[in-house]
Design a protein around this motif. Sequence first.
Motif, PDB file in Angstrom:
ATOM      1  N   ARG A   1      -7.122  14.692   2.434  1.00 25.70           N
ATOM      2  CA  ARG A   1      -7.268  14.044   4.498  1.00 25.70           C
ATOM      3  C   ARG A   1      -7.812  15.541   5.311  1.00 25.70           C
TER       4      ARG A   1
ATOM      5  N   VAL B   1       9.869   6.637  -0.440  1.00 29.20           N
ATOM      6  CA  VAL B   1       9.569   8.599  -0.135  1.00 29.20           C
ATOM      7  C   VAL B   1      11.091   8.660  -0.148  1.00 29.20           C
ATOM      8  N   THR B   2      10.478  10.514  -0.615  1.00 26.21           N
ATOM      9  CA  THR B   2      11.824  11.371  -0.157  1.00 26.21           C
ATOM     10  C   THR B   2      11.063  12.377   0.056  1.00 26.21           C
ATOM     11  N   GLY B   3      11.922  12.954   1.176  1.00 24.34           N
ATOM     12  CA  GLY B   3      11.192  14.651   1.596  1.00 24.34           C
ATOM     13  C   GLY B   3       9.984  14.584   2.474  1.00 24.34           C
ATOM     14  N   PRO B   4       9.973  16.095   2.519  1.00 21.53           N
ATOM     15  CA  PRO B   4       8.618  16.152   3.688  1.00 21.53           C
ATOM     16  C   PRO B   4       7.846  16.293   1.723  1.00 21.53           C
ATOM     17  N   ALA B   5       6.569  15.448   1.459  1.00 26.94           N
ATOM     18  CA  ALA B   5       6.136  16.276   0.390  1.00 26.94           C
ATOM     19  C   ALA B   5       5.248  17.844   0.099  1.00 26.94           C
TER      20      ALA B   5
ATOM     21  N   SER C   1      11.304   9.342   7.789  1.00 28.70           N
ATOM     22  CA  SER C   1      12.202  10.136   7.138  1.00 28.70           C
ATOM     23  C   SER C   1      11.576  11.275   6.521  1.00 28.70           C
ATOM     24  N   GLN C   2      10.341  11.450   6.539  1.00 26.54           N
ATOM     25  CA  GLN C   2      10.424  12.386   5.842  1.00 26.54           C
ATOM     26  C   GLN C   2       9.618  13.379   6.648  1.00 26.54           C
TER      27      GLN C   2
ATOM     28  N   TRP D   1       7.893   3.158   2.505  1.00 28.91           N
ATOM     29  CA  TRP D   1       8.730   4.205   3.052  1.00 28.91           C
ATOM     30  C   TRP D   1      10.366   4.005   2.757  1.00 28.91           C
TER      31      TRP D   1
ATOM     32  N   HIS E   1       3.324  10.874   6.879  1.00 28.29           N
ATOM     33  CA  HIS E   1       4.284  10.377   6.351  1.00 28.29           C
ATOM     34  C   HIS E   1       5.153   9.436   7.755  1.00 28.29           C
ATOM     35  N   TYR E   2       6.302   9.111   6.445  1.00 26.52           N
ATOM     36  CA  TYR E   2       6.847   7.991   7.723  1.00 26.52           C
ATOM     37  C   TYR E   2       8.045   8.807   8.334  1.00 26.52           C
TER      38      TYR E   2
ATOM     39  N   PRO F   1      11.600   2.670  11.427  1.00 26.25           N
ATOM     40  CA  PRO F   1      11.264   3.728   9.315  1.00 26.25           C
ATOM     41  C   PRO F   1       9.919   3.190   8.735  1.00 26.25           C
TER      42      PRO F   1
ATOM     43  N   TYR G   1      15.762  -0.365  17.202  1.00 30.38           N
ATOM     44  CA  TYR G   1      14.347  -0.831  16.758  1.00 30.38           C
ATOM     45  C   TYR G   1      13.837  -1.809  17.674  1.00 30.38           C
TER      46      TYR G   1
ATOM     47  N   ARG H   1       6.935   2.580   9.476  1.00 35.58           N
ATOM     48  CA  ARG H   1       5.465   2.224  10.139  1.00 35.58           C
ATOM     49  C   ARG H   1       6.105   4.202   9.365  1.00 35.58           C
TER      50      ARG H   1
END
Lengths: 245, 550
Positions: free
Chosen positions: B454, B247-251, A128-129, B244, A125-126, A84, B146, A86
């Motif tokens: 990017r 962050v919340t959801g895709p940008a 979670s995204q 990490w 993006h991580y 998570p 992990y 990375r």
Amino acid sequence: MLQVDSLTKSYPPDVAILKDISFALAADETLAIVGPSGCGKTTLLYLLCGLLRPDSGRVTLNGAAVGAGVQDIAIILQDYGLLPWRTALENTALGLKIRGLGAAARREQAQRLLRELGLGGREHHYPSQLSGGEQQRVAIARALALEPKLLLMDEPFSSLDALTREKLQNLVLGTWKQRRIPYLLITHGIEEAVFLGRRILVLGGQPAAVLATFDNPGFGCADYRERQAFFELAQALRAAMNACW
Amino acid sequence: MLKSVLRYGCAVLVLLTAWELLSLALSSAILPAPEEAVSAFAGAIKGPVFWAHFRASAVRVLAAMTLAWIGAFPLGILMGSRPRWDAWLAPLLFLTYPVPKIVLLPIMLLIFGLGDSSKIMLIALILGYQILVATRDGVLHIHPKYLDSVRSLGANRRQIWFEVLLPAALPHGFTALRLGTGTAVAVLFFAESFATREGLGYFIMDAWGRLTYDQMFTGIFGMSLLGVLLYELINHLEKWCCAWLFVTGPAQRAAPHPVATEMPMWLQHLHTYGRLIKFSHTIFALPFALAAVVLAQRVQPLTWPTLGWIVLALAAARSAAMGFNRLVDARFDSINPRTAQRPSVTGTISHGAIIAFITFSSLVFGLSAAALGTICLVLAAPCLAVLFFYSYTKRFTALSHLVLGFAIGLAPIGAWIAVTGGLEGRILLLSLALMTYIAGFDILYACQDVAFDREIGLHSLPARWGVPRALALSTLLHAATFALLFGLYLAFGLGTIYLAALAAIGVLLIIEHQLVRPDHFERIQIAFFHVNSAISIILLLGVWLDHHLY
């Protein structure tokens, strides 16, 4: 190339999980192993890649015994196993980093793979995204980055919705056609096994053993999902599985 | 969120009212009225004495925190990940954990002497236990998948440590550290009431002893300030190290804003040029420069023509720079949906017209500089060079935001030189404040363009580090802006009105950063145009009123 000879494994005190498992996977082949949940499929996979040691029997890859950290075998775990902390890019490059590849080289290689798998623009993006399907693609990219001789997959699509699952199944098949890296897929989906396995092993029983083997000559042909042969083999497989447990 | 700022404001009001009522009811010198305490505090922070005590305390706490972290964090990972070590160390830990470490002060004094080291060791010991327990627990609960997935890639022990254990443990360590700030400040107070003549604890005890209760409250405010600063420092460190988690959801991409039509032709032209040079942005820099003009009057009285030339020079320099920037960027802007409607992109203004516009603006700038004196004329060319240079920095460094800040930050220095004919160190504070302010919001701005930057290979901090880290840096820069503006208050000996303006600016900066979240970029437009204009104008008003009323 992958040779498995009478593997046996039990967990302490004496719960026998696997009994006398033997099979082989040739260099141009793919193998699907089906069985009910909790029958010891994941244990088998861990034995194959050397994360666990068998009580008896042996696993060899091109004649050499496998042990922990064998870099010729890449593994894709059930819930992807992405870190998570990375980003997609860093996760993809992780195996290369562990191998000691330089930062620029592994970055470039990972970027190329992600783009190839349709994740261009998502590099930073991580997990979670990312959606489940995207995370699964990153896990595939991470496995491919190592250019392995063998790919092991543990129910890789079980938590995805039906459409995403089919897309990713196509992706795996396409990747195989292109790179010809033999893979071993563990699944509980009958259609998935027929679509992705050149040969299919049915695992079951307590302790689990190989109950039946199917040859799948139609594997890999275009629109296989729509063909009569596909349905017939799926029927046969279903019947065999019903008879076994 | 705006709401949370309002709630904080309400909380402060409630506390102040309660305090006021309580002090009226007690009518004792021990509890002075809040306004007395605040004015004593405002007086104390102008002098060096308070800050000497503050610094002594801050150094002790920071040293203790660092020490606690270095000792406890790795040990926690070791215990959490190696059962054999844990088997022997855990009993030792849990036998000593319940002992109130504060009673060990006499022993600390015996071993480490009466100086700073005994105080630091005591705080570090107390904090260290909390970090150790939290980190060990966190590592114990890492999901085995992990570890398996990294092991299957062939990782050795050291690699597992750095790829899995350390990052997984970080959030737990930070939580302990953050919760520990309260404890640390409390223990600091206790430790500083013995055997020392510096530090906020001593300051409070000394004021108490001398019955100067307003002074005592200055010390108490100081301790609260120290606590809040430490807390925020740790929050930011965590945002930095554990991006990490934030962050919340895709940008999401911001939708391109609609273009206004239905305008008479001549108005459309004016409007087009206005958009080209982003007049609305000039408003953020101009007030800073004018504030410098107001401050410069303390050294040299101002004449109306000088003021006129300064404003003209500023407008011309800004026009030239923005025109140049658009010219250089047109190639990129045309592919970026957010800027694809800029006039130089859509072809409303031709290439040649832009070059003519830049040349004209540069000439006006040179002319007004010449009118302001020889030194200004000499500096005009290098100044334009810096302004133009910025446009290229996006292509090779993610620090382009700072270069933009530096270029615009030249404005107050320029205005000061124009009025006084020389340079003084203290005006640099204002320029640095403007620089950090601009760099901070340019980073916010760039957050909208991450995906595009990017793809195209343009350098920006959000593209390089990801949005959460960029937001954290932007917050830090704006904290620096606030600190620098406070430095200006000290350097110029400004009054209460400026301080009030500064407080308002602080609140607005907080609101601005609450508005912008990694997943809410559509709000950047509000954040920019309303809050930024308000901030710069409040600054100018503060400086100007302060000058005229004192």
